[in-house]
Design a protein around this motif. Structure first.
Motif, PDB file in Angstrom:
ATOM      1  N   LEU A  77      28.764  28.330  49.867  1.00 32.45           N
ATOM      2  CA  LEU A  77      29.727  29.372  50.224  1.00 32.45           C
ATOM      3  C   LEU A  77      29.155  30.283  51.307  1.00 32.45           C
ATOM      4  CD1 LEU A  77      31.040  30.353  46.675  1.00 32.45           C
ATOM      5  CD2 LEU A  77      32.378  29.263  48.480  1.00 32.45           C
ATOM      6  N   LEU A  78      27.884  30.651  51.173  1.00 31.82           N
ATOM      7  CA  LEU A  78      27.251  31.507  52.170  1.00 31.82           C
ATOM      8  C   LEU A  78      27.119  30.785  53.511  1.00 31.82           C
ATOM      9  CD1 LEU A  78      24.431  33.208  50.061  1.00 31.82           C
ATOM     10  CD2 LEU A  78      26.564  34.241  50.863  1.00 31.82           C
ATOM     11  N   ALA A  79      26.970  29.454  53.458  1.00 27.56           N
ATOM     12  CA  ALA A  79      26.890  28.669  54.690  1.00 27.56           C
ATOM     13  C   ALA A  79      28.273  28.364  55.262  1.00 27.56           C
ATOM     14  CB  ALA A  79      26.130  27.369  54.437  1.00 27.56           C
ATOM     15  N   GLN A  80      29.327  28.802  54.578  1.00 28.68           N
ATOM     16  CA  GLN A  80      30.725  28.584  54.992  1.00 28.68           C
ATOM     17  C   GLN A  80      31.087  27.096  54.996  1.00 28.68           C
ATOM     18  OE1 GLN A  80      32.887  31.140  55.813  1.00 28.68           O
ATOM     19  NE2 GLN A  80      31.542  32.872  56.154  1.00 28.68           N
ATOM     20  N   LEU A  81      30.403  26.320  54.133  1.00 30.17           N
ATOM     21  CA  LEU A  81      30.756  24.906  53.983  1.00 30.17           C
ATOM     22  C   LEU A  81      31.910  24.739  53.006  1.00 30.17           C
ATOM     23  CD1 LEU A  81      27.181  23.316  53.815  1.00 30.17           C
ATOM     24  CD2 LEU A  81      28.699  23.526  55.789  1.00 30.17           C
ATOM     25  N   ARG A 105      30.230  27.347  64.681  1.00 29.09           N
ATOM     26  CA  ARG A 105      28.963  27.063  65.350  1.00 29.09           C
ATOM     27  C   ARG A 105      28.188  28.345  65.596  1.00 29.09           C
ATOM     28  NH1 ARG A 105      29.079  23.255  70.571  1.00 29.09           N
ATOM     29  NH2 ARG A 105      29.922  21.893  68.933  1.00 29.09           N
ATOM     30  N   ALA A 106      28.888  29.408  65.996  1.00 33.33           N
ATOM     31  CA  ALA A 106      28.213  30.690  66.217  1.00 33.33           C
ATOM     32  C   ALA A 106      27.632  31.232  64.910  1.00 33.33           C
ATOM     33  CB  ALA A 106      29.192  31.689  66.825  1.00 33.33           C
ATOM     34  N   TYR A 107      28.356  31.048  63.814  1.00 32.35           N
ATOM     35  CA  TYR A 107      27.857  31.488  62.507  1.00 32.35           C
ATOM     36  C   TYR A 107      26.618  30.684  62.114  1.00 32.35           C
ATOM     37  CZ  TYR A 107      27.922  32.706  57.530  1.00 32.35           C
ATOM     38  OH  TYR A 107      27.578  33.143  56.272  1.00 32.35           O
ATOM     39  N   ASN A 108      26.652  29.373  62.394  1.00 30.18           N
ATOM     40  CA  ASN A 108      25.521  28.519  62.041  1.00 30.18           C
ATOM     41  C   ASN A 108      24.269  28.836  62.839  1.00 30.18           C
ATOM     42  OD1 ASN A 108      26.762  27.132  60.030  1.00 30.18           O
ATOM     43  ND2 ASN A 108      27.315  25.365  61.250  1.00 30.18           N
ATOM     44  N   ARG A 193      14.363  21.543  62.070  1.00 29.83           N
ATOM     45  CA  ARG A 193      15.724  21.429  62.599  1.00 29.83           C
ATOM     46  C   ARG A 193      16.510  22.717  62.364  1.00 29.83           C
ATOM     47  NH1 ARG A 193      19.534  16.818  60.134  1.00 29.83           N
ATOM     48  NH2 ARG A 193      19.100  18.092  58.297  1.00 29.83           N
ATOM     49  N   ALA A 194      16.317  23.332  61.209  1.00 25.78           N
ATOM     50  CA  ALA A 194      16.993  24.605  60.947  1.00 25.78           C
ATOM     51  C   ALA A 194      16.482  25.702  61.876  1.00 25.78           C
ATOM     52  CB  ALA A 194      16.788  25.010  59.482  1.00 25.78           C
ATOM     53  N   LEU A 195      15.182  25.701  62.154  1.00 25.98           N
ATOM     54  CA  LEU A 195      14.613  26.718  63.035  1.00 25.98           C
ATOM     55  C   LEU A 195      15.042  26.540  64.483  1.00 25.98           C
ATOM     56  CD1 LEU A 195      10.951  26.922  61.670  1.00 25.98           C
ATOM     57  CD2 LEU A 195      12.850  28.471  61.196  1.00 25.98           C
ATOM     58  N   ALA A 196      15.525  25.349  64.838  1.00 32.17           N
ATOM     59  CA  ALA A 196      15.962  25.101  66.214  1.00 32.17           C
ATOM     60  C   ALA A 196      17.108  26.017  66.620  1.00 32.17           C
ATOM     61  CB  ALA A 196      16.377  23.633  66.383  1.00 32.17           C
ATOM     62  N   ALA A 197      17.871  26.495  65.655  1.00 26.68           N
ATOM     63  CA  ALA A 197      18.987  27.396  65.954  1.00 26.68           C
ATOM     64  C   ALA A 197      18.532  28.838  66.109  1.00 26.68           C
ATOM     65  CB  ALA A 197      20.043  27.306  64.850  1.00 26.68           C
ATOM     66  N   ASP A 198      17.242  29.119  65.832  1.00 28.60           N
ATOM     67  CA  ASP A 198      16.718  30.488  65.861  1.00 28.60           C
ATOM     68  C   ASP A 198      17.529  31.392  64.940  1.00 28.60           C
ATOM     69  OD1 ASP A 198      15.001  32.508  66.554  1.00 28.60           O
ATOM     70  OD2 ASP A 198      16.055  33.036  68.398  1.00 28.60           O
ATOM     71  N   PRO A 199      17.624  31.028  63.640  1.00 30.26           N
ATOM     72  CA  PRO A 199      18.512  31.760  62.717  1.00 30.26           C
ATOM     73  C   PRO A 199      17.920  33.083  62.257  1.00 30.26           C
ATOM     74  CG  PRO A 199      17.319  30.079  61.517  1.00 30.26           C
ATOM     75  CD  PRO A 199      16.890  29.946  62.958  1.00 30.26           C
TER      76      PRO A 199
END
Length: 390
Positions: A77-81, A105-108, A193-199
């Motif tokens: 839910l927090l990931a909006q999936l 995509r912007a949220y991700n 891979r998750a860090l590639a988005a610079d979250p």
């Protein structure tokens, strides 16, 4: 453009709230069959009900509970999936609802998820280079111009990603397929891979449960290091409350879709207040208890039965059918959150790491209601140095 290097110090206790959920609810519709198909009453699975939590920059919040309690649903839910049935999700204070496209995509880019099974989350027909390159280009971090970049610049970004997750030398891993790596290495690739988005926030759904015991600690230490160096807000989902005490700053306990206890990890794990949390801790292996050297405070499992049906959950507290301390009010009224007194020996440690204005330890249990013989108070923090009720 290469990946930015961040060396910021750990965030203080009053750090910024990155992601928060308020009254988050998710019900799944149940397909009717037989005579039920003739009725108009909808049937739903109450997977998540009225969950409220906050993820802060530079802090780890653990969400603990047994299988089926709704932990992974909260993460999705927090990931909006998943679309939510009710409640609100706020990113940096702004309410967010996305269903796809550019907004998703912007949220991700700000909220990334690490899944439980690293092999299932990686495409077996593609190399590690492909997985990381695709993530960099989708989120625009692999070079200038919406992911358009030269080979040398992209290679440097890929090497930086693998160095962050301690897979060195990078050339040894980039052209391998997922099945050629160990479980721990695959999970490190998934983290990269998750860090590639610079979250700003990471949602880690039992990231070490599929790994060998000998390498779990290494992955948890990696996540802790990333939290401190990159000032990430991390949600750590686990069924192992012992690892939550080691890794997390705050711990929240979930049972049958509802939050039952929360606060500082030290307070929740050292002095559990809710009978369900006591059950979780008593079920963890303890050499002293096996040898008969445990203290009088050690809690034994005196509950019986199994978790209730989430299609027709029990009235009142959902743990009341299994609770050895259940009262009449537990079977009829849903308990609010009551503040739990902080023991003297933990007061300095717990209060030092508590966010201003928040309770260092609370439990949704009628045992802590003053009107029913408890010691807690609703809506006010118990004074430091007060002994917890046993």
């Amino acid at each position: 453009m290469t990946l930015s290097q961040t060396s910021s110090p750990p965030a203080p206790p009053d750090s910024e709230t990155v992601l928060e959920a308020d009254g988050l609810t998710k019900h799944f519709a149940v397909r009717k069959s037989g005579r039920q198909a003739l009725t108009r009453t909808p049937r739903v699975v109450h997977a998540v009900d009225d969950v409220t939590l906050r993820l802060r920059r530079g802090r780890v919040t653990a969400l603990v509970g047994e299988s089926g309690s709704g932990k992974s649903t909260v993460a999705r839910l927090l990931a909006q999936l998943y679309p939510r049935t009710g409640g609100d999700i706020r990113l940096h204070g702004e309410s967010v609802t996305v269903k796809g496209g550019r907004r998703f995509r912007a949220y991700n880019r700000k909220v990334q998820m690490i899944f439980q099974d690293p092999f299932a989350s990686l495409n077996p027909v593609h190399t590690i280079r492909y997985h990381l390159t695709r993530a960099l280009r989708i989120h625009g971090n692999g070079g200038s111009g919406h992911g358009k970049t030269g080979a040398a610049e992209l290679q440097q970004a890929l090497e930086q990603l693998l160095e962050r997750v301690q897979l060195t030398p990078a050339a040894r891993y980039l052209d391998k397929f997922p099945h050629e790596l160990s479980g721990g290495q695959r999970q490190r690739v998934a983290i990269a891979r998750a860090l590639a988005a610079d979250p700003d926030a990471l949602l880690a759904d039992e990231p070490v449960s599929m790994l060998d015991v000998s390498i779990r600690l290494g992955v948890l230490n990696l996540l802790r290091d990333l939290k401190e160096r990159l000032s990430l807000a991390i949600l750590y989902i686990t069924h192992d409350i012992a690892s939550a005490r080691y890794f997390a700053d705050d711990t929240m306990v979930m049972y049958a879709g509802r939050m039952v206890e929360g606060g500082s990890s030290e307070a929740v794990t050292q002095h559990p207040a809710h009978p369900y949390t006591q059950l979780l801790i008593s079920s963890a292996p303890d050499p002293d208890r096996i040898l008969g050297l445990g203290t009088p405070d050690d809690t034994e499992d005196t509950s019986g039965g199994e978790p209730p049906s989430l299609i027709e959950p029990p009235a009142g507290c959902r743990f009341n059918p299994r609770c050895p301390s259940a009262m009449d009010i537990c079977r009829s009224e849903l308990p609010p959150r009551f503040d739990v007194p902080v023991p003297v020996e933990l007061s300095a440690t717990v209060l030092a790491g508590t966010i201003d204005g928040e309770s260092p330890h609370w439990a949704a249990c009628w045992l802590f209601d003053e009107n029913h013989g408890g010691t807690g108070t609703s809506g006010s923090t118990a004074p430091a140095g007060t002994e917890a009720s046993q």
